[in-house]
Design a protein around this motif. Sequence first.
Motif, PDB file in Angstrom:
ATOM      1  N   LYS A  42       0.809  -1.220   0.000  1.00 22.17           N
ATOM      2  CA  LYS A  42       0.000   0.000   0.000  1.00 22.17           C
ATOM      3  C   LYS A  42       0.843   1.270   0.000  1.00 22.17           C
ATOM      4  O   LYS A  42       0.307   2.360  -0.166  1.00 22.17           O
ATOM      5  CB  LYS A  42      -0.944   0.004   1.207  1.00 22.17           C
ATOM      6  N   ALA A  43       2.134   1.154   0.202  1.00 20.59           N
ATOM      7  CA  ALA A  43       3.020   2.324   0.236  1.00 20.59           C
ATOM      8  C   ALA A  43       3.391   2.732  -1.199  1.00 20.59           C
ATOM      9  O   ALA A  43       2.927   2.150  -2.170  1.00 20.59           O
ATOM     10  CB  ALA A  43       4.264   2.010   1.058  1.00 20.59           C
ATOM     11  N   GLY A  44       4.239   3.713  -1.314  1.00 26.73           N
ATOM     12  CA  GLY A  44       4.716   4.143  -2.625  1.00 26.73           C
ATOM     13  C   GLY A  44       3.705   4.969  -3.394  1.00 26.73           C
ATOM     14  O   GLY A  44       2.798   5.563  -2.814  1.00 26.73           O
ATOM     15  N   LYS A  45       3.868   4.968  -4.708  1.00 26.03           N
ATOM     16  CA  LYS A  45       3.034   5.775  -5.599  1.00 26.03           C
ATOM     17  C   LYS A  45       2.293   4.868  -6.565  1.00 26.03           C
ATOM     18  O   LYS A  45       2.776   3.784  -6.908  1.00 26.03           O
ATOM     19  CB  LYS A  45       3.925   6.738  -6.393  1.00 26.03           C
ATOM     20  N   GLU A  46       1.174   5.342  -7.055  1.00 21.89           N
ATOM     21  CA  GLU A  46       0.382   4.558  -8.006  1.00 21.89           C
ATOM     22  C   GLU A  46       1.136   4.394  -9.321  1.00 21.89           C
ATOM     23  O   GLU A  46       1.715   5.343  -9.849  1.00 21.89           O
ATOM     24  CB  GLU A  46      -0.966   5.242  -8.251  1.00 21.89           C
ATOM     25  N   PHE A  47       1.136   3.174  -9.840  1.00 28.28           N
ATOM     26  CA  PHE A  47       1.783   2.856 -11.116  1.00 28.28           C
ATOM     27  C   PHE A  47       0.712   2.947 -12.206  1.00 28.28           C
ATOM     28  O   PHE A  47      -0.221   2.149 -12.234  1.00 28.28           O
ATOM     29  CB  PHE A  47       2.391   1.453 -11.061  1.00 28.28           C
ATOM     30  N   THR A  48       0.834   3.945 -13.077  1.00 26.52           N
ATOM     31  CA  THR A  48      -0.187   4.231 -14.086  1.00 26.52           C
ATOM     32  C   THR A  48       0.420   4.205 -15.489  1.00 26.52           C
ATOM     33  O   THR A  48       1.639   4.058 -15.645  1.00 26.52           O
ATOM     34  CB  THR A  48      -0.775   5.631 -13.846  1.00 26.52           C
ATOM     35  N   ASP A  49      -0.425   4.406 -16.485  1.00 28.49           N
ATOM     36  CA  ASP A  49       0.068   4.541 -17.856  1.00 28.49           C
ATOM     37  C   ASP A  49       1.001   5.746 -17.978  1.00 28.49           C
ATOM     38  O   ASP A  49       1.957   5.720 -18.761  1.00 28.49           O
ATOM     39  CB  ASP A  49      -1.097   4.673 -18.840  1.00 28.49           C
ATOM     40  N   GLU A  50       0.752   6.792 -17.198  1.00 27.41           N
ATOM     41  CA  GLU A  50       1.631   7.962 -17.202  1.00 27.41           C
ATOM     42  C   GLU A  50       3.009   7.591 -16.638  1.00 27.41           C
ATOM     43  O   GLU A  50       4.032   8.089 -17.117  1.00 27.41           O
ATOM     44  CB  GLU A  50       1.014   9.114 -16.391  1.00 27.41           C
ATOM     45  N   THR A  51       3.029   6.719 -15.643  1.00 21.06           N
ATOM     46  CA  THR A  51       4.303   6.242 -15.088  1.00 21.06           C
ATOM     47  C   THR A  51       5.080   5.495 -16.167  1.00 21.06           C
ATOM     48  O   THR A  51       6.292   5.703 -16.331  1.00 21.06           O
ATOM     49  CB  THR A  51       4.069   5.317 -13.876  1.00 21.06           C
ATOM     50  N   ILE A  52       4.391   4.635 -16.900  1.00 16.93           N
ATOM     51  CA  ILE A  52       5.045   3.884 -17.983  1.00 16.93           C
ATOM     52  C   ILE A  52       5.629   4.846 -19.007  1.00 16.93           C
ATOM     53  O   ILE A  52       6.778   4.692 -19.437  1.00 16.93           O
ATOM     54  CB  ILE A  52       4.061   2.888 -18.630  1.00 16.93           C
ATOM     55  N   GLU A  53       4.858   5.855 -19.401  1.00 19.81           N
ATOM     56  CA  GLU A  53       5.355   6.833 -20.383  1.00 19.81           C
ATOM     57  C   GLU A  53       6.568   7.590 -19.845  1.00 19.81           C
ATOM     58  O   GLU A  53       7.509   7.867 -20.593  1.00 19.81           O
ATOM     59  CB  GLU A  53       4.244   7.796 -20.802  1.00 19.81           C
ATOM     60  N   GLU A  54       6.553   7.918 -18.556  1.00 16.61           N
ATOM     61  CA  GLU A  54       7.694   8.587 -17.935  1.00 16.61           C
ATOM     62  C   GLU A  54       8.944   7.708 -18.028  1.00 16.61           C
ATOM     63  O   GLU A  54      10.026   8.173 -18.397  1.00 16.61           O
ATOM     64  CB  GLU A  54       7.375   8.897 -16.470  1.00 16.61           C
ATOM     65  N   VAL A  55       8.794   6.419 -17.721  1.00 15.55           N
ATOM     66  CA  VAL A  55       9.919   5.482 -17.786  1.00 15.55           C
ATOM     67  C   VAL A  55      10.428   5.371 -19.228  1.00 15.55           C
ATOM     68  O   VAL A  55      11.640   5.429 -19.484  1.00 15.55           O
ATOM     69  CB  VAL A  55       9.519   4.099 -17.229  1.00 15.55           C
ATOM     70  N   LEU A  56       9.529   5.221 -20.174  1.00 14.31           N
ATOM     71  CA  LEU A  56       9.928   5.080 -21.573  1.00 14.31           C
ATOM     72  C   LEU A  56      10.631   6.334 -22.079  1.00 14.31           C
ATOM     73  O   LEU A  56      11.599   6.241 -22.845  1.00 14.31           O
ATOM     74  CB  LEU A  56       8.716   4.735 -22.438  1.00 14.31           C
ATOM     75  N   LYS A  57      10.174   7.482 -21.649  1.00 18.42           N
ATOM     76  CA  LYS A  57      10.820   8.742 -22.053  1.00 18.42           C
ATOM     77  C   LYS A  57      12.259   8.780 -21.519  1.00 18.42           C
ATOM     78  O   LYS A  57      13.178   9.172 -22.239  1.00 18.42           O
ATOM     79  CB  LYS A  57      10.015   9.936 -21.523  1.00 18.42           C
ATOM     80  N   LEU A  58      12.448   8.350 -20.273  1.00 19.95           N
ATOM     81  CA  LEU A  58      13.803   8.304 -19.711  1.00 19.95           C
ATOM     82  C   LEU A  58      14.701   7.351 -20.485  1.00 19.95           C
ATOM     83  O   LEU A  58      15.912   7.566 -20.589  1.00 19.95           O
ATOM     84  CB  LEU A  58      13.740   7.871 -18.240  1.00 19.95           C
ATOM     85  N   CYS A  59      14.129   6.294 -21.030  1.00 17.63           N
ATOM     86  CA  CYS A  59      14.898   5.287 -21.756  1.00 17.63           C
ATOM     87  C   CYS A  59      15.288   5.730 -23.164  1.00 17.63           C
ATOM     88  O   CYS A  59      16.087   5.059 -23.825  1.00 17.63           O
ATOM     89  CB  CYS A  59      14.107   3.980 -21.828  1.00 17.63           C
TER      90      CYS A  59
END
Length: 164
Positions: A42-59
Amino acid sequence: MRYNKIRKMDIADGPGVRVSVFFQGCAFHCKNCFNPETWDFKAGKEFTDETIEEVLKLCENDFITGLSLLGGEPMHPTNIEGSTKLARMFKERFPEKTIWSWTGFLFDEYLKDKEIVNYLDVVVDGQFKDELRNPNLKWKGSANQRVIDVKKSLKKGEVVLWED
């Protein structure tokens, strides 16, 4: 599903400079775990499609050699759907870059039939065992863990260890 953190430039979790996603939630609770802050689902941050896009942009950066999936436990039933979606989208966009993942689940008992293995290049499997801890091991924390070449293992139908 949730994640703990994203490292934009990680040189500790796989070869080269990588983007690393630490998923939130783990049921193993290994003694002297490297990341106990990732245990709580329950900790941390929600993993969303926006999170995926953020990761892909970094890559997208040319100096990024790949993506690493860690935790917590990226292969836990709560997390594997999101891990798989991220891995699939990463490989579609960056087929020449690698995906490494760490999991307490065993490749040949749990992981080999999951969709995500179609996208993984290397998986380090097995729960960390403090009594087998060895800081001199490459890419793993304890002697029972295996660094597995996923593509070769799938082709051969048995676990093939990765050679660097």
